[in-house]
Motif scaffolding. Structure first.
Motif, PDB file in Angstrom:
ATOM      1  N   HIS A  51      33.006  53.544  32.048  1.00 15.61           N
ATOM      2  CA  HIS A  51      33.149  52.140  32.441  1.00 15.61           C
ATOM      3  C   HIS A  51      34.574  51.714  32.783  1.00 15.61           C
ATOM      4  N   TYR A  52      35.565  52.469  32.369  1.00 19.41           N
ATOM      5  CA  TYR A  52      36.937  51.955  32.326  1.00 19.41           C
ATOM      6  C   TYR A  52      37.419  51.366  33.643  1.00 19.41           C
ATOM      7  N   ASP A  53      37.353  52.125  34.749  1.00 18.16           N
ATOM      8  CA  ASP A  53      37.989  51.584  35.960  1.00 18.16           C
ATOM      9  C   ASP A  53      37.207  50.408  36.548  1.00 18.16           C
ATOM     10  N   ALA A  54      35.896  50.334  36.267  1.00 14.10           N
ATOM     11  CA  ALA A  54      35.139  49.161  36.712  1.00 14.10           C
ATOM     12  C   ALA A  54      35.615  47.917  35.963  1.00 14.10           C
ATOM     13  N   PHE A  55      35.890  48.049  34.669  1.00 12.96           N
ATOM     14  CA  PHE A  55      36.437  46.931  33.905  1.00 12.96           C
ATOM     15  C   PHE A  55      37.848  46.584  34.369  1.00 12.96           C
ATOM     16  N   GLN A  56      38.643  47.598  34.652  1.00 15.57           N
ATOM     17  CA  GLN A  56      40.006  47.344  35.132  1.00 15.57           C
ATOM     18  C   GLN A  56      39.978  46.574  36.448  1.00 15.57           C
ATOM     19  N   ASN A  57      39.026  46.895  37.321  1.00 18.56           N
ATOM     20  CA  ASN A  57      38.864  46.126  38.558  1.00 18.56           C
ATOM     21  C   ASN A  57      38.494  44.676  38.255  1.00 18.56           C
ATOM     22  N   LEU A  58      37.623  44.483  37.256  1.00 19.78           N
ATOM     23  CA  LEU A  58      37.231  43.122  36.898  1.00 19.78           C
ATOM     24  C   LEU A  58      38.431  42.331  36.391  1.00 19.78           C
ATOM     25  N   ILE A  59      39.277  42.963  35.579  1.00 21.35           N
ATOM     26  CA  ILE A  59      40.475  42.280  35.074  1.00 21.35           C
ATOM     27  C   ILE A  59      41.364  41.864  36.248  1.00 21.35           C
ATOM     28  N   ARG A  60      41.564  42.772  37.212  1.00 23.98           N
ATOM     29  CA  ARG A  60      42.389  42.441  38.387  1.00 23.98           C
ATOM     30  C   ARG A  60      41.750  41.314  39.200  1.00 23.98           C
ATOM     31  N   ALA A  61      40.427  41.374  39.332  1.00 26.76           N
ATOM     32  CA  ALA A  61      39.727  40.334  40.084  1.00 26.76           C
ATOM     33  C   ALA A  61      39.895  38.973  39.422  1.00 26.76           C
ATOM     34  N   LEU A  62      39.797  38.921  38.115  1.00 25.84           N
ATOM     35  CA  LEU A  62      39.948  37.659  37.404  1.00 25.84           C
ATOM     36  C   LEU A  62      41.377  37.129  37.528  1.00 25.84           C
ATOM     37  N   HIS A  63      42.349  38.027  37.502  1.00 26.61           N
ATOM     38  CA  HIS A  63      43.737  37.619  37.719  1.00 26.61           C
ATOM     39  C   HIS A  63      43.902  36.968  39.092  1.00 26.61           C
ATOM     40  N   SER A  64      43.273  37.568  40.099  1.00 34.41           N
ATOM     41  CA  SER A  64      43.470  37.094  41.469  1.00 34.41           C
ATOM     42  C   SER A  64      42.728  35.802  41.763  1.00 34.41           C
ATOM     43  N   LEU A  65      41.687  35.501  40.984  1.00 36.76           N
ATOM     44  CA  LEU A  65      40.889  34.304  41.262  1.00 36.76           C
ATOM     45  C   LEU A  65      41.697  33.029  41.056  1.00 36.76           C
TER      46      LEU A  65
ATOM     47  N   SER B 163      17.001  43.576  45.381  1.00 38.96           N
ATOM     48  CA  SER B 163      17.713  42.300  45.519  1.00 38.96           C
ATOM     49  C   SER B 163      17.692  41.504  44.214  1.00 38.96           C
ATOM     50  N   CYS B 164      17.911  42.213  43.109  1.00 43.20           N
ATOM     51  CA  CYS B 164      17.831  41.569  41.800  1.00 43.20           C
ATOM     52  C   CYS B 164      19.191  41.473  41.110  1.00 43.20           C
ATOM     53  N   GLY B 165      20.245  41.696  41.871  1.00 45.29           N
ATOM     54  CA  GLY B 165      21.599  41.548  41.372  1.00 45.29           C
ATOM     55  C   GLY B 165      22.555  41.595  42.550  1.00 45.29           C
ATOM     56  N   LEU B 166      23.755  41.060  42.353  1.00 49.08           N
ATOM     57  CA  LEU B 166      24.784  41.151  43.385  1.00 49.08           C
ATOM     58  C   LEU B 166      25.551  42.447  43.162  1.00 49.08           C
ATOM     59  N   VAL B 167      25.520  43.344  44.133  1.00 41.06           N
ATOM     60  CA  VAL B 167      26.094  44.678  43.986  1.00 41.06           C
ATOM     61  C   VAL B 167      27.415  44.768  44.738  1.00 41.06           C
ATOM     62  N   ILE B 168      28.471  45.111  44.013  1.00 38.13           N
ATOM     63  CA  ILE B 168      29.768  45.439  44.612  1.00 38.13           C
ATOM     64  C   ILE B 168      29.973  46.928  44.358  1.00 38.13           C
ATOM     65  N   ASP B 169      29.726  47.732  45.385  1.00 39.06           N
ATOM     66  CA  ASP B 169      29.702  49.185  45.184  1.00 39.06           C
ATOM     67  C   ASP B 169      30.937  49.883  45.745  1.00 39.06           C
ATOM     68  N   LYS B 170      31.991  49.110  45.999  1.00 37.12           N
ATOM     69  CA  LYS B 170      33.277  49.683  46.410  1.00 37.12           C
ATOM     70  C   LYS B 170      34.293  49.509  45.285  1.00 37.12           C
ATOM     71  N   ASN B 171      35.164  50.479  45.146  1.00 36.88           N
ATOM     72  CA  ASN B 171      36.183  50.474  44.104  1.00 36.88           C
ATOM     73  C   ASN B 171      37.326  49.549  44.520  1.00 36.88           C
ATOM     74  N   ASP B 172      37.018  48.249  44.558  1.00 32.47           N
ATOM     75  CA  ASP B 172      37.929  47.284  45.164  1.00 32.47           C
ATOM     76  C   ASP B 172      37.876  45.960  44.400  1.00 32.47           C
ATOM     77  N   PRO B 173      38.926  45.595  43.669  1.00 29.74           N
ATOM     78  CA  PRO B 173      38.907  44.339  42.914  1.00 29.74           C
ATOM     79  C   PRO B 173      38.851  43.103  43.799  1.00 29.74           C
ATOM     80  N   VAL B 174      39.314  43.206  45.041  1.00 30.12           N
ATOM     81  CA  VAL B 174      39.242  42.056  45.946  1.00 30.12           C
ATOM     82  C   VAL B 174      37.783  41.728  46.259  1.00 30.12           C
TER      83      VAL B 174
END
Length: 398
Positions: free
Chosen positions: A224-238, A337-348
């Motif tokens: 899970h680690y890098d997916a969470f790290q992307n989420l942290i970066r995404a929250l910072h950028s919001l 179509s039962c969730g919003l999928v972000i399948d790229k390793n991209d916090p943006v």
């Protein structure tokens, strides 16, 4: 028909595998099965927040779980296949004694331990009883050290084609075993008790709320680690202080911080009893389902079925999936179509996905409605328990 079930994880330990087995077996009469696991694993795996114990008889085999882990480390370092073969023979003898004593007519071996599947297979052949492999994960790919991987691959070539039935939790692992071994496995999605989820959670609006909650429940580790790290970066950028991540996990806060999962907008919670999870999940605005893009075991990530999928679908809250495009998780949520999928390793892109979920009430409602429909179709424990029981009966009648 009486069967033995061999698994490293058993109720009341807190693993997803244990919870699945609890759902499958809780209504079966206790004289129709026995449970076999490693000595003391239940002590390491249970922190008072797993399911109840099952009513069937438990057997705890030697050596102790932690001792065996050490022995595997020694064998791997010394590159000693002889140690592994000796440990396998010991496991065979112990299973043979218990299964004979209990007069079992079939044996089910679960993945999660290196020796359980091949030992149970050898016992089944010696006793002339059906063998079932319950592959919660891809057996050979669970073992990354070269010696352990070679040992698992060697035995996998026999125990999968030789099984009366192979049970898998998703379509991707089914495809993998079909491609590799020509075996058509049975897909039983990890069951969820839908009755624990209220029909109409009342927190469907995010506009104007003092806090928008993104929720994660479950273990956090290399998968899970890098997916969470992307989420942290995404929250910072919001730049939206009202958006907050809440994590309920058995892992320590210090371990999460050491792996980059921290920030002013992150709240850590101790793992809670499973009966409290439905209410916690249904109070969230967004449910987060991550899998790592760069992990030590990409094949496991590809075919993984996190035990919480059914829960997230049943909660009727929008699910934000952040996982590789070639994973089962991304495929399933996209296809239905039962969730919003972000399948790229991209916090943006992940930040854009969060913004979309916050801003678009219709999107949230559509995802939530589709999610519950999939929960009923694929994850309802009543349906899956019946399919499991029917499968055992059909394969064991001679």
């Amino acid at each position: 028909m009486k069967f033995a079930l061999v698994s490293l994880g058993l109720p009341p330990s807190q693993s997803g595998q244990s919870l699945v087995l609890y759902h499958l077996l809780k209504d079966i009469k206790p004289d129709q099965y026995c449970l076999i696991t490693q000595k003391n694993f239940h002590l390491y795996g249970s922190q008072g927040n797993g399911s109840s114990s099952l009513p069937g008889r438990y057997y705890y085999i030697n050596p102790d779980y932690q001792i065996l882990r050490g022995m595997l480390g020694v064998a791997s370092t010394a590159r000693s296949m002889g140690i592994l073969n000796t440990l396998l023979k010991l496991r065979v003898r112990q299973l043979m004694r218990i299964i004979r004593q209990e007069r079992c007519e079939a044996v089910i071996a679960c993945t999660g331990d290196l020796f359980d599947p091949p030992a149970a297979y050898q016992v089944s052949k010696s006793l002339g009883i059906p063998y079932f492999l319950y592959a919660f994960d891809h057996y050979s790919h669970q073992w990354m050290p070269p010696l352990l991987h070679a040992f698992a691959q060697k035995h996998e070539r026999h125990l999968i084609p030789g099984a009366a039935e192979v049970i898998v939790p998703n379509e991707f692992l089914c495809q993998e075993y079909r491609r590799t071994y020509g075996v058509e496995a049975t897909v039983l999605h990890n069951p969820c008790d839908l009755s624990q989820y209220q029909a109409n959670p009342d927190n469907d609006k995010t506009d104007g709320k003092s806090e928008v909650t993104i929720l994660y429940t479950g273990a956090v580790y290399e998968a899970h680690y890098d997916a969470f790290q992307n989420l942290i970066r995404a929250l910072h950028s919001l730049g939206r202080p009202e958006v907050h991540l809440h994590i309920y996990t058995p892992q320590s806060e210090s371990k999460l911080r050491a792996n980059g999962i921290s920030g002013d907008f992150v709240t850590y919670h101790k793992n809670q009893p499973i009966f409290t999870m439905p209410e916690i999940q249904q109070k969230a605005d967004i449910l987060f389902l991550p899998l790592a893009f760069n992990s030590p075991y990409p094949e496991i990530v590809k075919t993984a079925s996190p035990g919480k999928i059914g829960e997230l679908l049943a909660a009727r809250r929008p699910v934000l999936v952040h996982a590789p495009a070639d994973s089962f998780v991304s495929w399933y949520f996209k296809r239905h179509s039962c969730g919003l999928v972000i399948d790229k390793n991209d916090p943006v892109e992940l930040a854009n996905g969060i913004e979309a979920l916050i801003a678009d009430q219709e999107l949230r409602q559509n995802l939530s409605t589709a999610a519950y429909a999939r929960a009923k179709k694929d994850f309802d424990d009543i349906t899956i328990k019946k399919r499991f029981a029917d499968l055992l009966e059909s394969r064991c009648i001679r």
